[in-house]
Design a protein around this motif. Structure first.
Motif, mmCIF file in Angstrom:
data_model
loop_
_atom_site.group_PDB
_atom_site.id
_atom_site.type_symbol
_atom_site.label_atom_id
_atom_site.label_comp_id
_atom_site.label_asym_id
_atom_site.label_seq_id
_atom_site.Cartn_x
_atom_site.Cartn_y
_atom_site.Cartn_z
ATOM 1 N N TYR A 45 2.028 11.568 1.961
ATOM 2 C CA TYR A 45 1.656 12.156 3.249
ATOM 3 C C TYR A 45 2.078 13.615 3.240
ATOM 4 C CZ TYR A 45 1.434 12.904 8.268
ATOM 5 O OH TYR A 45 1.136 13.385 9.511
ATOM 6 N N LYS A 54 0.868 -1.176 0.000
ATOM 7 C CA LYS A 54 0.000 0.000 0.000
ATOM 8 C C LYS A 54 0.906 1.227 0.000
ATOM 9 C CE LYS A 54 -3.271 -2.569 2.708
ATOM 10 N NZ LYS A 54 -3.575 -2.846 4.099
ATOM 11 N N SER A 55 0.467 2.257 -0.699
ATOM 12 C CA SER A 55 1.277 3.462 -0.773
ATOM 13 C C SER A 55 0.391 4.697 -0.713
ATOM 14 C CB SER A 55 2.100 3.481 -2.069
ATOM 15 O OG SER A 55 1.244 3.468 -3.192
ATOM 16 N N SER A 56 1.004 5.787 -0.309
ATOM 17 C CA SER A 56 0.289 7.052 -0.211
ATOM 18 C C SER A 56 1.297 8.180 -0.099
ATOM 19 C CB SER A 56 -0.609 7.041 1.031
ATOM 20 O OG SER A 56 -1.317 8.244 1.153
ATOM 21 N N ASN A 92 -3.554 10.269 -2.540
ATOM 22 C CA ASN A 92 -3.108 9.416 -3.641
ATOM 23 C C ASN A 92 -2.854 7.983 -3.177
ATOM 24 O OD1 ASN A 92 -1.902 12.337 -4.232
ATOM 25 N ND2 ASN A 92 -2.477 11.382 -6.161
ATOM 26 N N LYS A 93 -3.793 7.448 -2.397
ATOM 27 C CA LYS A 93 -3.625 6.092 -1.886
ATOM 28 C C LYS A 93 -3.718 5.080 -3.023
ATOM 29 C CE LYS A 93 -5.714 7.203 2.561
ATOM 30 N NZ LYS A 93 -6.824 6.914 3.481
ATOM 31 N N PHE A 106 -3.188 11.798 4.304
ATOM 32 C CA PHE A 106 -2.742 10.821 3.319
ATOM 33 C C PHE A 106 -3.528 11.044 2.033
ATOM 34 C CE2 PHE A 106 -1.614 8.778 7.313
ATOM 35 C CZ PHE A 106 -0.334 8.343 7.043
ATOM 36 N N LYS A 128 -2.684 0.586 -4.012
ATOM 37 C CA LYS A 128 -2.140 -0.686 -3.568
ATOM 38 C C LYS A 128 -1.947 -1.597 -4.765
ATOM 39 C CE LYS A 128 -6.149 -3.460 -2.165
ATOM 40 N NZ LYS A 128 -6.826 -4.094 -1.047
#
Length: 82
Positions: free
Chosen positions: A20, A16-18, A27-28, A25, A30
């Motif tokens: 910060y 998972k990415s985002s 632009n989440k 958070f 995965k």
């Protein structure tokens, strides 16, 4: 402007990415975690990083495991046994 942190949460099923920024958070995303090789995992992380390279000034990583404080290396990766 590079003022955001790219956050990775590397798990046994998904990365998972985002981004910060200022307590938020955004632009989440995965993707499935590549479990065949370390090289495949690094390629996946680099692809995500390349999407946000112009926006981020740092990277934070969360992943399962135990840190060997003498060597500063992870010695067990839970589901990540690559």
């Amino acid at each position: 402007m590079k003022n955001k942190i790219l956050v990775f949460d590397i798990g046994g099923s998904f990365i998972k990415s985002s981004l910060y920024f200022q307590g938020e958070f955004m632009n989440k995303g995965k993707v499935a975690t590549p479990l065949d090789s370390l090289e495949d995992l690094l390629v996946a992380l680099k692809q995500i990083h390349n999407e946000f390279i112009d926006e981020c000034e740092g990277v934070a990583v969360s992943m399962p495991g135990i840190v060997n404080s003498a060597s500063d290396h992870m010695v067990h990766g839970g589901s990540l046994m690559i």
